[in-house]
Design a protein around this motif. Structure first.
Motif, short mmCIF file in Angstrom:
data_model
loop_
_atom_site.label_atom_id
_atom_site.label_comp_id
_atom_site.label_asym_id
_atom_site.label_seq_id
_atom_site.Cartn_x
_atom_site.Cartn_y
_atom_site.Cartn_z
N ARG A 162 0.85 -1.19 0.00
CA ARG A 162 0.00 0.00 0.00
C ARG A 162 0.88 1.24 0.00
NH1 ARG A 162 -2.98 -3.78 -0.46
NH2 ARG A 162 -5.03 -4.11 0.53
N THR A 163 0.28 2.37 -0.37
CA THR A 163 0.98 3.64 -0.24
C THR A 163 0.77 4.17 1.17
OG1 THR A 163 0.66 4.17 -2.58
CG2 THR A 163 1.17 5.99 -1.10
N VAL A 164 1.83 4.39 1.89
CA VAL A 164 1.77 4.86 3.27
C VAL A 164 2.12 6.35 3.29
CG1 VAL A 164 2.74 4.65 5.58
CG2 VAL A 164 2.35 2.60 4.20
N TRP A 165 1.24 7.15 3.85
CA TRP A 165 1.43 8.59 3.94
C TRP A 165 1.73 8.96 5.39
CZ3 TRP A 165 1.00 11.68 -0.47
CH2 TRP A 165 0.44 11.08 -1.60
N VAL A 166 2.78 9.75 5.59
CA VAL A 166 3.14 10.24 6.92
C VAL A 166 3.44 11.73 6.81
CG1 VAL A 166 4.08 8.01 7.67
CG2 VAL A 166 5.59 9.71 6.60
N PRO A 167 3.33 12.48 7.92
CA PRO A 167 3.77 13.89 7.88
C PRO A 167 5.24 13.97 7.51
CG PRO A 167 2.50 13.43 9.87
CD PRO A 167 2.78 12.10 9.22
N LYS A 168 5.62 15.06 6.88
CA LYS A 168 7.02 15.23 6.51
C LYS A 168 7.90 15.23 7.76
CE LYS A 168 7.35 17.18 1.93
NZ LYS A 168 7.92 18.26 1.11
N PRO A 169 9.14 14.77 7.62
CA PRO A 169 10.03 14.69 8.79
C PRO A 169 10.09 15.99 9.57
CG PRO A 169 11.03 13.59 6.92
CD PRO A 169 9.77 14.22 6.41
N ALA A 170 10.25 15.81 10.90
CA ALA A 170 10.24 16.86 11.93
C ALA A 170 8.84 17.30 12.28
CB ALA A 170 11.08 18.08 11.51
N GLY A 171 7.83 16.77 11.58
CA GLY A 171 6.46 17.14 11.86
C GLY A 171 5.69 16.03 12.54
N GLY A 172 4.41 16.25 12.63
CA GLY A 172 3.52 15.28 13.24
C GLY A 172 2.12 15.44 12.68
N ALA A 173 1.13 14.86 13.34
CA ALA A 173 -0.27 14.92 12.90
C ALA A 173 -1.15 15.24 14.09
CB ALA A 173 -0.70 13.61 12.25
N HIS A 174 -2.16 16.06 13.85
CA HIS A 174 -3.16 16.34 14.88
C HIS A 174 -4.51 16.47 14.21
CE1 HIS A 174 -3.65 20.99 14.73
NE2 HIS A 174 -3.48 20.50 13.53
N VAL A 175 -5.56 16.51 15.04
CA VAL A 175 -6.92 16.59 14.52
C VAL A 175 -7.28 18.04 14.32
CG1 VAL A 175 -9.33 16.07 14.97
CG2 VAL A 175 -7.58 14.44 15.63
N LEU A 176 -7.75 18.37 13.13
CA LEU A 176 -8.18 19.73 12.81
C LEU A 176 -9.53 19.98 13.46
CD1 LEU A 176 -7.14 22.11 11.07
CD2 LEU A 176 -8.60 21.25 9.23
N LEU A 177 -9.60 20.96 14.36
CA LEU A 177 -10.83 21.24 15.09
C LEU A 177 -11.94 21.63 14.14
CD1 LEU A 177 -9.48 23.26 18.17
CD2 LEU A 177 -10.10 20.84 18.04
N GLY A 178 -13.16 21.24 14.49
CA GLY A 178 -14.32 21.53 13.64
C GLY A 178 -14.45 20.53 12.53
N CYS A 179 -13.41 20.41 11.71
CA CYS A 179 -13.43 19.45 10.61
C CYS A 179 -13.33 18.03 11.12
CB CYS A 179 -12.29 19.78 9.65
SG CYS A 179 -12.10 18.62 8.30
#
Length: 888
Positions: free
Chosen positions: A284-301
């Motif tokens: 599968r194609t695995v998507w991750v945030p670019k290095p040095a970053g991370g992921a969080h939940v966008l409020l509202g959306c």
């Protein structure tokens, strides 16, 4: 002393009672709570609170139900770190309010004893393991072990597992992998990250594209997982991919991996290599945030967004499988940092409504209406789509809906000519979506830093002759606009804001009529979601269609429909039987309103739904093949629905054992995943006599609960030769198992033995119910016989109409089936059958229970006047159905 188990006399009685029962092991003594607290072992991830630990600091009230919750929180904060809390008091449910406050403040689970639950403190000795100290929960009347209750934070997702379960009255760590379900995926957690993961799950909303979401913590360049009962582990890419594939039923071609990159360069290089292995192993194609970053939940959306090290939107980095030689990306990053399908958003502009992104059918129906709106210099009108969960969104050119993020919306607004004016949102969410839409819109207000106005709930929106917009409320209010104001507290927003801050473009111009007038050119325009009982020519509602998620599974749709049974019952009664409309609300059980999450108090343990089994039964540790007996001769059965009167199926590992006990019929071989089959031989002491008899007659050894059948599939089918042997059968289509309810003791086909009976425990046994029968005033027409094995009753007295007669029915025992409560109990279970036949019904009296029902009153219509009431002398209902009821 507060604990009822800590007095010497009580301890001696408990020891003597345990010896008389013969259930306690040698070397087990009752001790006082002070002794237990002095010697208790440290329980990982659990913090105990007891009055003996801090008798004055928390304001314990031994005689009442009050507790200083804020001081209790202060004590917990001084001592607990990422732990759940246990209150060591008898009858702890009386402190429910304080437990709820504690759960909300600490955002953890709080374990309390139920009413009539008493604590028993034990010192146990074993020649091998030595001395140990424990606490058990028992019913103070029967001395039988009972389950701990858990109070959870109100916004904790229902699917989030508890860290502890009850085993014979004692709290024990749950077994298995620490994971939390996510919309469209799964999160792997440790105890240190469990709260953050639960927060993530609570804030996330389902996406609208074919992307599988997986959340995991990255440590030392590997993927960190943990089990409830032991320490964590670090997995490499191939191992982690194997775990993901085994944990999810469906893994889409694109996998969104929510993680935070480590700060160490060497660890980043190691993680980069492991991510390649994950993509290759999953193919599968695995998507991750670019290095040095991370992921969080966008409020509202409510969707994941990639962020950089300072929290600004970042891009998603693709790791394609090296097995896919012709790979091309099908997704990209939008302005908010979300992973979205490649392609453009479908936007149409009109002079008075510069930004419109709605489903094609709505655009076609309302195109002329949009053109009739006059432009405004001070108010920027937009219309957005409404997703099926209430979020605001836009439609792409390929028809896929997307929830709108603030930065993406700002880009679309500026492209449409917006220069910072207040926004007029023409989307009109129906009542069931209203709260969710306002929550999303309120977050857009905060991000865009601009006021947003929209029509009030139920308002009629139309265009005046001069092209300005008008909204009339259902109560006759002329200016029915709802304001979401930036930098204004929520309590000052809403309808009250219209009186002081309503834009001039929405006010009624001088000389205009109070009731909005429709422009002639759109008087016959097709309506979208027109409210019933309002003539199309008198209404110009602009209600954006709710766009269904693209790949919503049929099972999810069925679950939603089953969950709506209770609310659909009054509507069905009003449609099919108008005379029952006044009684319909009584058929609706108490249901939490959509969008409102209340603190929950739930029993611990599994969700097998078999009432006589422990909540944590003995299950198979590994996948296993079992055999089921059936009399069904078809090879292709819808969902392989097997007849059963219970919420479970019986199975066996030895097919010859079944063939010897059941010489005729057929055997189905099923593949059962780990922890989905219950070993009945370990629970013989819990079985009802009828189940024990079935086991002795058939030779079954395992149980497959209906609630756990989702992973069980049929793999083969065999014929029986009639003399204890098995012969090959025809090939079958592999399919999931389900149950079709037949043969229940109450006699109603289509419902299981485990129904909810009426009257409830808080009602009198002889609470009245009502039966409407056709027939004239003299009841000359013949009585109807019992259809489908039951009679439909009503718990509220319905209105009588001409040609009908109403009987007041009372019962001698709690034997009536509460239909809405029963259907709600069966919500989401894999059932094959006609449960929808029961939708709209209130109460069912089975034919077998007719002898327990008697008639006390009868009403009959009287030439349009008030009905005549006849008081009867407790005539049996069976007699009333066979012969005319005498009038007085």
């Amino acid at each position: 002393m507060f604990s009822r188990r800590s007095t010497p006399s009580r301890t001696g009685d408990a020891r003597q009672r345990s010896k008389s029962r013969g259930t306690q092991v040698a070397g087990c003594d009752d001790v006082t709570i002070e002794e237990y607290l002095a010697h208790r072992p440290a329980i990982s991830h659990l913090f105990d609170l007891a009055p003996q630990l801090d008798p004055a600091g928390t304001g314990w009230d031994p005689e009442g139900s009050q507790l200083d919750a804020s001081r209790l929180v202060a004590v917990a904060r001084r001592n607990s770190r990422h732990t759940d809390i246990r209150l060591l008091v008898d009858d702890g449910e009386r402190y429910l309010a304080a437990a709820i406050h504690l759960a909300e403040s600490m955002w953890c689970d709080v374990y309390i004893t139920p009413r009539s639950g008493g604590l028993r403190f034990l010192r146990e000795y074993h020649p091998v393991t030595g001395e140990s100290w424990d606490v058990a929960l028992e019913d103070m009347t029967t001395s039988e072990p009972v389950e701990w209750l858990v109070v959870r934070p109100g916004d904790m997702p229902a699917e989030t597992p508890t860290w502890f379960v009850t085993a014979r009255g004692r709290l024990r760590p749950r077994s298995g992998l620490v994971s939390v379900p996510l919309p469209g995926g799964l999160a792997f957690a440790t105890k240190a990250t469990f709260r953050d993961t639960a927060h993530l799950s609570a804030r996330m909303r389902a996406g609208t594209t074919r992307v599988t979401t997986v959340a995991v913590n990255a440590d030392q360049g590997r993927f960190e997982i943990s089990r409830f009962e032991d320490s964590g582990s670090l997995l490499g890419g191939v191992e982690f991919a194997t775990l993901v594939a085994a944990s999810l039923d469906v893994v889409h071609p694109d996998v969104q991996l929510a993680l935070t990159w480590p700060t160490d360069a060497e660890a980043c290089n190691a993680l980069d290599a492991e991510l390649m292995r994950v993509a290759d192993a999953l193919n599968r194609t695995v998507w991750v945030p670019k290095p040095a970053g991370g992921a969080h939940v966008l409020l509202g959306c409510g969707e994941l967004a990639a962020v950089d090290e300072v929290g600004s939107p970042a891009e998603w980095l693709a790791y394609p499988s090296r097995l896919d030689t012709g790979w091309e990306p099908h997704h990209g990053t939008d302005a908010d940092g979300r992973l979205v399908p490649a392609g453009e958003v479908a936007v149409v502009s009109f002079p008075g409504v510069p930004l419109v992104s709605v489903p094609a059918a709505q655009l076609e129906g309302l195109g002329t209406w949009y053109e009739s709106v006059a432009p405004s210099d001070s108010l920027f009108a937009i219309d957005l789509a409404l997703l099926a969960d209430g979020r605001l969104g836009v439609c792409r050119e390929d028809g896929i809906p997307l929830a709108i993020g603030p930065r993406h919306l700002r880009t679309l607004l500026r492209d449409a000519g917006w220069s910072g004016q207040e926004l007029l949102l023409l989307t009109q969410p129906p009542a069931q979506y209203w709260d969710a839409a306002l929550e999303h819109a309120g977050q857009l207000v905060d991000d865009l830093k601009v006021d947003i106005w929209l029509p009030a709930l139920g308002a009629e929106v139309s265009v005046r002759p001069d092209g300005t917009l008008a909204a009339e409320g259902p109560d006759g209010t002329e200016l029915a606009w709802h304001g979401l104001l930036y930098a204004v507290p929520d309590e000052l927003s809403g309808p009250d804001a219209a009186a002081s801050a309503l834009p001039a473009a929405l006010a009624r111009p001088p000389g205009q009529p109070a009731v909005p007038a429709l422009p002639p050119q759109v008087a016959h325009m097709p309506q979208v979601a027109t409210t019933p009982h309002v003539a199309p020519a008198a209404r110009m509602a602009l209600e954006s269609e709710a766009v269904e998620l693209e790949f919503e599974a049929p099972a999810e749709v069925l679950a939603l429909a089953a969950g709506a049974v209770a609310s659909a019952a009054p509507a069905a009664a009003a449609t099919e039987e108008p005379e029952l409309a006044s009684s319909a609300p009584a058929a609706q059980p108490a249901v939490e309103p959509v969008g409102v999450v209340l603190p929950r108090v739930a029993k611990l343990g599994g969700t097998h739904a078999v009432p006589w089994l422990p909540t944590s039964p003995v299950v198979n540790a590994r996948p296993v093949e079992l055999y089921l007996w059936t009399s069904l001769a078809q090879d292709h059965i819808e969902n392989w629905g097997l007849p059963s009167p219970d919420l479970f199926l019986l199975a066996c590992q030895d097919p010859l054992r079944l063939a010897d006990r059941q010489p005729t019929g057929y055997l189905l071989r099923v593949s059962v995943p780990a922890q989905a089959a219950i070993d009945l031989l370990e629970h013989s002491q819990h079985m009802p006599a009828k189940v024990q008899q079935r086991l002795s007659e058939t030779g079954h050894t395992h149980m497959l609960p209906l609630a756990w059948l989702s992973g069980v599939t049929v793999t083969a089918r065999f014929n029986l030769d009639g003399v204890g042997g098995i012969v090959p059968g025809s090939d079958v289509d592999h399919g999931a198992l389900a149950i079709c309810f037949e043969g229940a003791e109450h006699g109603v086909t289509g419902l299981p033995n485990e129904v909810v009976n009426w009257p409830g425990r808080r009602q009198r046994d002889d609470a009245p119910s009502y039966l409407m029968l056709p027939g004239g005033p003299d009841f000359a027409e013949p009585r109807p016989r019992v259809p489908s094995g039951y009679i439909a009753l009503h718990r509220r007295r319905p209105k009588i109409e001409d040609g009908y007669r109403l009987l007041e029915v009372r019962l001698r025992q709690r034997c009536v089936i509460d239909v809405p409560a029963t259907l709600d109990k069966l919500n989401g279970l894999p059932i094959v059958g006609r449960l929808h036949d029961f939708v709209g019904l209130d109460l069912l009296l089975s034919e077998q229970q007719l002898g327990s029902a008697y008639v006390t009153k009868a009403w009959r219509s009287s030439d349009g006047k008030r009905p005549i009431v006849d008081k009867l002398d407790g005539e049996p209902l069976a007699t009333a159905l066979a012969f005319p009821v005498p009038s007085r």
